[in-house]
Write a protein that holds these residues in place. Sequence first.
Motif, PDB file in Angstrom:
ATOM      1  N   ALA A  57       0.842  -1.195   0.000  1.00 54.46           N
ATOM      2  CA  ALA A  57       0.000   0.000   0.000  1.00 54.46           C
ATOM      3  C   ALA A  57       0.879   1.247   0.000  1.00 54.46           C
ATOM      4  N   PRO A  58       0.675   2.138  -0.976  1.00 48.67           N
ATOM      5  CA  PRO A  58       1.463   3.367  -0.966  1.00 48.67           C
ATOM      6  C   PRO A  58       1.046   4.237   0.210  1.00 48.67           C
ATOM      7  N   ALA A  59       1.968   5.014   0.674  1.00 51.35           N
ATOM      8  CA  ALA A  59       1.675   5.913   1.784  1.00 51.35           C
ATOM      9  C   ALA A  59       0.632   6.926   1.331  1.00 51.35           C
ATOM     10  N   GLU A  60      -0.285   7.254   2.228  1.00 49.86           N
ATOM     11  CA  GLU A  60      -1.338   8.204   1.881  1.00 49.86           C
ATOM     12  C   GLU A  60      -0.763   9.611   1.825  1.00 49.86           C
ATOM     13  N   ASP A  61      -1.155  10.329   0.801  1.00 51.37           N
ATOM     14  CA  ASP A  61      -0.760  11.714   0.625  1.00 51.37           C
ATOM     15  C   ASP A  61      -1.275  12.513   1.823  1.00 51.37           C
ATOM     16  N   PRO A  62      -0.443  13.385   2.407  1.00 51.34           N
ATOM     17  CA  PRO A  62      -0.887  14.153   3.580  1.00 51.34           C
ATOM     18  C   PRO A  62      -2.138  14.994   3.315  1.00 51.34           C
ATOM     19  N   LEU A  63      -2.261  15.547   2.115  1.00 49.23           N
ATOM     20  CA  LEU A  63      -3.458  16.345   1.808  1.00 49.23           C
ATOM     21  C   LEU A  63      -4.689  15.458   1.713  1.00 49.23           C
ATOM     22  N   SER A  64      -4.525  14.267   1.172  1.00 53.74           N
ATOM     23  CA  SER A  64      -5.647  13.320   1.100  1.00 53.74           C
ATOM     24  C   SER A  64      -6.065  12.889   2.503  1.00 53.74           C
ATOM     25  N   ALA A  65      -5.089  12.708   3.365  1.00 50.47           N
ATOM     26  CA  ALA A  65      -5.390  12.324   4.749  1.00 50.47           C
ATOM     27  C   ALA A  65      -6.175  13.441   5.441  1.00 50.47           C
ATOM     28  N   LEU A  66      -5.767  14.687   5.210  1.00 48.42           N
ATOM     29  CA  LEU A  66      -6.497  15.821   5.793  1.00 48.42           C
ATOM     30  C   LEU A  66      -7.916  15.891   5.245  1.00 48.42           C
ATOM     31  N   ASP A  67      -8.060  15.696   3.956  1.00 47.24           N
ATOM     32  CA  ASP A  67      -9.385  15.729   3.337  1.00 47.24           C
ATOM     33  C   ASP A  67     -10.270  14.621   3.910  1.00 47.24           C
ATOM     34  N   ARG A  68      -9.694  13.431   4.041  1.00 47.53           N
ATOM     35  CA  ARG A  68     -10.460  12.305   4.593  1.00 47.53           C
ATOM     36  C   ARG A  68     -10.903  12.620   6.020  1.00 47.53           C
ATOM     37  N   GLU A  69      -9.997  13.199   6.811  1.00 48.10           N
ATOM     38  CA  GLU A  69     -10.335  13.552   8.188  1.00 48.10           C
ATOM     39  C   GLU A  69     -11.406  14.651   8.231  1.00 48.10           C
ATOM     40  N   ASP A  84     -11.816  23.581   9.872  1.00 46.35           N
ATOM     41  CA  ASP A  84     -10.411  23.781  10.234  1.00 46.35           C
ATOM     42  C   ASP A  84      -9.484  22.884   9.409  1.00 46.35           C
ATOM     43  N   LYS A  85      -9.900  21.657   9.155  1.00 42.48           N
ATOM     44  CA  LYS A  85      -9.082  20.731   8.354  1.00 42.48           C
ATOM     45  C   LYS A  85      -9.016  21.193   6.891  1.00 42.48           C
ATOM     46  N   PHE A  86     -10.136  21.654   6.361  1.00 47.45           N
ATOM     47  CA  PHE A  86     -10.122  22.170   4.981  1.00 47.45           C
ATOM     48  C   PHE A  86      -9.248  23.428   4.888  1.00 47.45           C
ATOM     49  N   ALA A  87      -9.322  24.274   5.904  1.00 46.30           N
ATOM     50  CA  ALA A  87      -8.483  25.481   5.926  1.00 46.30           C
ATOM     51  C   ALA A  87      -7.001  25.094   5.994  1.00 46.30           C
ATOM     52  N   GLU A  88      -6.684  24.000   6.673  1.00 45.83           N
ATOM     53  CA  GLU A  88      -5.300  23.531   6.735  1.00 45.83           C
ATOM     54  C   GLU A  88      -4.810  23.077   5.354  1.00 45.83           C
ATOM     55  N   ILE A  89      -5.684  22.455   4.597  1.00 44.25           N
ATOM     56  CA  ILE A  89      -5.318  22.060   3.220  1.00 44.25           C
ATOM     57  C   ILE A  89      -4.989  23.305   2.402  1.00 44.25           C
ATOM     58  N   GLY A  95      -2.990  27.390  -3.971  1.00 45.00           N
ATOM     59  CA  GLY A  95      -2.963  27.367  -5.430  1.00 45.00           C
ATOM     60  C   GLY A  95      -3.093  25.980  -6.042  1.00 45.00           C
ATOM     61  N   SER A  96      -3.150  24.944  -5.222  1.00 51.14           N
ATOM     62  CA  SER A  96      -3.240  23.576  -5.749  1.00 51.14           C
ATOM     63  C   SER A  96      -4.695  23.184  -6.007  1.00 51.14           C
ATOM     64  N   ARG A  97      -4.854  22.101  -6.734  1.00 53.48           N
ATOM     65  CA  ARG A  97      -6.190  21.569  -6.987  1.00 53.48           C
ATOM     66  C   ARG A  97      -6.860  21.159  -5.674  1.00 53.48           C
ATOM     67  N   ALA A  98      -6.065  20.592  -4.758  1.00 54.57           N
ATOM     68  CA  ALA A  98      -6.601  20.194  -3.456  1.00 54.57           C
ATOM     69  C   ALA A  98      -7.118  21.417  -2.698  1.00 54.57           C
ATOM     70  N   GLY A 104     -14.167  24.941  -1.947  1.00 54.48           N
ATOM     71  CA  GLY A 104     -15.573  24.626  -2.223  1.00 54.48           C
ATOM     72  C   GLY A 104     -16.275  24.074  -0.982  1.00 54.48           C
ATOM     73  N   ASP A 105     -15.589  23.183  -0.279  1.00 51.93           N
ATOM     74  CA  ASP A 105     -16.163  22.636   0.956  1.00 51.93           C
ATOM     75  C   ASP A 105     -16.232  23.700   2.047  1.00 51.93           C
ATOM     76  N   LEU A 106     -15.221  24.555   2.109  1.00 59.81           N
ATOM     77  CA  LEU A 106     -15.237  25.640   3.097  1.00 59.81           C
ATOM     78  C   LEU A 106     -16.400  26.595   2.875  1.00 59.81           C
ATOM     79  N   PHE A 107     -16.718  26.884   1.604  1.00 63.67           N
ATOM     80  CA  PHE A 107     -17.858  27.765   1.322  1.00 63.67           C
ATOM     81  C   PHE A 107     -19.134  27.190   1.929  1.00 63.67           C
ATOM     82  N   ALA A 108     -19.340  25.897   1.712  1.00 64.77           N
ATOM     83  CA  ALA A 108     -20.553  25.250   2.235  1.00 64.77           C
ATOM     84  C   ALA A 108     -20.551  25.232   3.763  1.00 64.77           C
ATOM     85  N   LEU A 109     -19.427  24.889   4.348  1.00 63.88           N
ATOM     86  CA  LEU A 109     -19.354  24.817   5.814  1.00 63.88           C
ATOM     87  C   LEU A 109     -19.521  26.181   6.465  1.00 63.88           C
ATOM     88  N   GLU A 110     -18.821  27.188   5.944  1.00 65.40           N
ATOM     89  CA  GLU A 110     -18.937  28.532   6.534  1.00 65.40           C
ATOM     90  C   GLU A 110     -20.349  29.081   6.380  1.00 65.40           C
TER      91      GLU A 110
END
Length: 175
Positions: A57-69, A84-89, A95-98, A104-110
Amino acid sequence: MPVPEDSNNTPAPKDSFTTPEGPEDPEDPGAASKREPRPRPHKPERVTPPPTPSDTAPAEDPLSALDREAQARWQSGDLRGAADKFAEIVQRAPGSRAAETAYGDLFALENQLGGDLVSLWRAYLRQFPRGRYADDARAGVCRRAPADARSSCWRDYLAAHPDGAHRPEAEQAAP
């Protein structure tokens, strides 16, 4: 007594371990061994243990782990924790796709939390002026702009998004 010749003229089958016939020297006892190849020893087969899950199993990308959390927190009802987790991403990978997806998720949550969407939209537009949510973010900023700045905001919207989804509203607000 002479031995009668064999009436069968078919040559005897050659042994698969012999080499082509050559002159034999009866004085050289090693001549026969030079003609016959010796069997090669076989290498023992290497036994490889089956891979463990951590090996394959490849190591999970840190941004993917944050998104999952963040998604898990959102699902459990922890809206502030998810935001808070989305803001951390966004902070870790501006400037990244992540980051754009996290916005987009932050807009809905806020919106659900009653947060300051205008600041969030402006932050998004600084990073993604032509991003996937730019049309809606710019319109949101214009709707919440002070009355004396609203028509100018909508003119800027029309310049940036001449065929935008909010064009009719912009044309009405900025004649």
